[in-house]
Write an enzyme that holds these catalytic residues in place. Structure first.
Site, PDB file in Angstrom:
ATOM      1  N   ASP A  14     -11.740 -33.570 -17.985  1.00 46.12           N
ATOM      2  CA  ASP A  14     -12.960 -33.707 -18.783  1.00 46.12           C
ATOM      3  C   ASP A  14     -14.215 -33.740 -17.913  1.00 46.12           C
ATOM      4  OD1 ASP A  14     -11.566 -33.666 -21.139  1.00 46.12           O
ATOM      5  OD2 ASP A  14     -11.503 -35.846 -21.385  1.00 46.12           O
ATOM      6  N   GLY A  15     -14.120 -34.313 -16.716  1.00 45.15           N
ATOM      7  CA  GLY A  15     -15.279 -34.330 -15.831  1.00 45.15           C
ATOM      8  C   GLY A  15     -15.700 -32.931 -15.416  1.00 45.15           C
TER       9      GLY A  15
ATOM     10  N   ASN B  99     -21.774 -35.863 -24.267  1.00 44.97           N
ATOM     11  CA  ASN B  99     -20.964 -37.005 -24.687  1.00 44.97           C
ATOM     12  C   ASN B  99     -21.820 -38.209 -25.074  1.00 44.97           C
ATOM     13  OD1 ASN B  99     -18.401 -35.984 -24.606  1.00 44.97           O
ATOM     14  ND2 ASN B  99     -17.749 -37.072 -22.775  1.00 44.97           N
TER      15      ASN B  99
ATOM     16  N   ASP C  80     -24.311 -55.978 -21.687  1.00 47.20           N
ATOM     17  CA  ASP C  80     -24.095 -55.256 -20.433  1.00 47.20           C
ATOM     18  C   ASP C  80     -24.658 -53.845 -20.505  1.00 47.20           C
ATOM     19  OD1 ASP C  80     -22.829 -57.403 -19.278  1.00 47.20           O
ATOM     20  OD2 ASP C  80     -20.806 -56.691 -19.717  1.00 47.20           O
TER      21      ASP C  80
ATOM     22  N   THR D 189     -14.773 -40.222 -28.403  1.00 46.12           N
ATOM     23  CA  THR D 189     -13.438 -40.498 -27.863  1.00 46.12           C
ATOM     24  C   THR D 189     -13.488 -40.803 -26.366  1.00 46.12           C
ATOM     25  OG1 THR D 189     -13.133 -38.110 -27.589  1.00 46.12           O
ATOM     26  CG2 THR D 189     -12.224 -39.118 -29.585  1.00 46.12           C
TER      27      THR D 189
ATOM     28  N   ALA E 230     -17.668 -44.420 -25.332  1.00 49.00           N
ATOM     29  CA  ALA E 230     -17.975 -45.173 -26.552  1.00 49.00           C
ATOM     30  C   ALA E 230     -16.712 -45.744 -27.180  1.00 49.00           C
ATOM     31  CB  ALA E 230     -18.709 -44.279 -27.549  1.00 49.00           C
ATOM     32  N   PHE E 231     -15.621 -44.995 -27.119  1.00 49.83           N
ATOM     33  CA  PHE E 231     -14.343 -45.469 -27.657  1.00 49.83           C
ATOM     34  C   PHE E 231     -13.846 -46.669 -26.855  1.00 49.83           C
ATOM     35  CE2 PHE E 231      -9.671 -45.307 -27.684  1.00 49.83           C
ATOM     36  CZ  PHE E 231      -9.432 -45.407 -29.046  1.00 49.83           C
TER      37      PHE E 231
END
Length: 311
Positions: free
Chosen positions: A89-90, A163, A193, A204, A207-208
């Protein structure tokens, strides 16, 4: 060097060269697309990062494959019809930035662990390439975010995200005091934080992990997720895609950081303001799989579905 005439069809290949399987998969890509008259463009840093990949490039050139090695540049995908990603994904997020600038689709092949953003796994590379050659993929547009940092009403930095925009406290600093504002109205003040402002695509991801809900990617919305909020009302909120989400830092508090997709970093000074809105430029997503998003969710997160009887 004299620029050569551009090929009729060109694909930009973005590779995570740190993975052992990347070289063999890239070699397979070069062989198949080269046999079908498609030129490849490869980033120079990736071409020399692994000796075996560099050797594969030389071998493919000797076999007549049209390969162009170029230096990294925001406009490197201009003139290409597709950005093909080999990695996790990166790597996909890095490639999506190039594809968005050129306004062309991005197609991911997973070489990582989860690979939620990828369209296929590495073992299906031949099938993926058949679709690339035939242009038989469909293109979806995914919502992106415009991100602006203000101080005293003036813009001091700006960026974008596919994202999420992640507001975070600095290392070893205390709790951030923030005010969350939506549609020009204050919603809540609390210590935390950080706060994540996410797209459905990013729901996903970070945030997930922070406790936010999963949003189906065809839903148009903006997700706000407080991270470890010290508040009774520190719950995730799903807003209209046309809403402006703003987060203000308390004036006598600490500076904070904003990460766009975990890659591009900005600093918000104490008393500063982060504004997030829908971006006019989406990311174009090449899709091969017609299965519903539910299947991807179950597969990638390995969700237990034993006992389901269906209709």
């Amino acid at each position: 060097m004299t620029p050569r005439k551009a090929a009729q069809r060109t694909v930009l290949l973005v590779v995570h060269t740190g993975r052992d399987e990347a070289t063999e998969t890239a070699r397979r890509v070069k062989k198949i697309v080269g046999d079908n008259g498609i030129a490849l463009r490869v980033l120079s840093a990736e071409a020399v990062d692994r000796g075996s990949l560099h050797l594969a490039l030389d071998n493919m050139r000797a076999m007549g494959v049209d390969i162009e090695v170029v230096d990294a540049d925001p406009h490197v995908a201009q003139g290409c019809e597709l950005v093909l990603v080999l990695g996790g994904d990166g790597t996909f997020l890095r490639a999506a930035e190039l594809a968005r600038t050129a306004r062309i689709p991005v197609l991911g092949v997973n070489l990582g662990r989860i690979g939620f953003l990828a369209e296929a796994e590495a073992e299906a590379i031949d099938v993926v390439l058949e679709h690339v050659i035939a242009r038989s993929y469909r293109v979806e547009e995914r919502l992106t975010l415009d991100i602006v940092v203000r101080q005293g009403g003036n813009i001091i930095d700006q960026g974008w995200a596919l994202n999420e925009a992640s507001l975070e406290k600095g290392p070893r600093l205390g709790v951030l005091g923030v005010v969350v504002e939506i549609e020009g109205r204050p919603v809540s003040t609390f210590g935390c934080d950080g706060v994540l402002v996410s797209t459905p695509t990013g729901s996903t991801a970070y945030a997930f992990s922070a406790g936010g809900p999963v949003l189906w990617p065809d839903l148009e919305a903006i997700l706000v997720v407080p991270n470890n909020a010290h508040a009774l009302f520190g719950r995730p909120m799903v807003t209209s895609p046309d809403a402006t989400v703003a987060i203000e830092l308390e004036a006598n508090g600490n500076d904070a950081l904003v990460f766009c997709d975990g890659r591009r970093e900005m600093i918000i000074p104490a008393g500063g303001r982060l504004e997030v809105t829908r971006c006019a430029t989406p990311v174009k997503w090449a899709r091969l799989d017609s299965a519903p998003f539910t299947d991807r969710l179950v597969s990638k997160f390995r969700l237990p579905v034993t006992g389901w009887r269906g209709k």
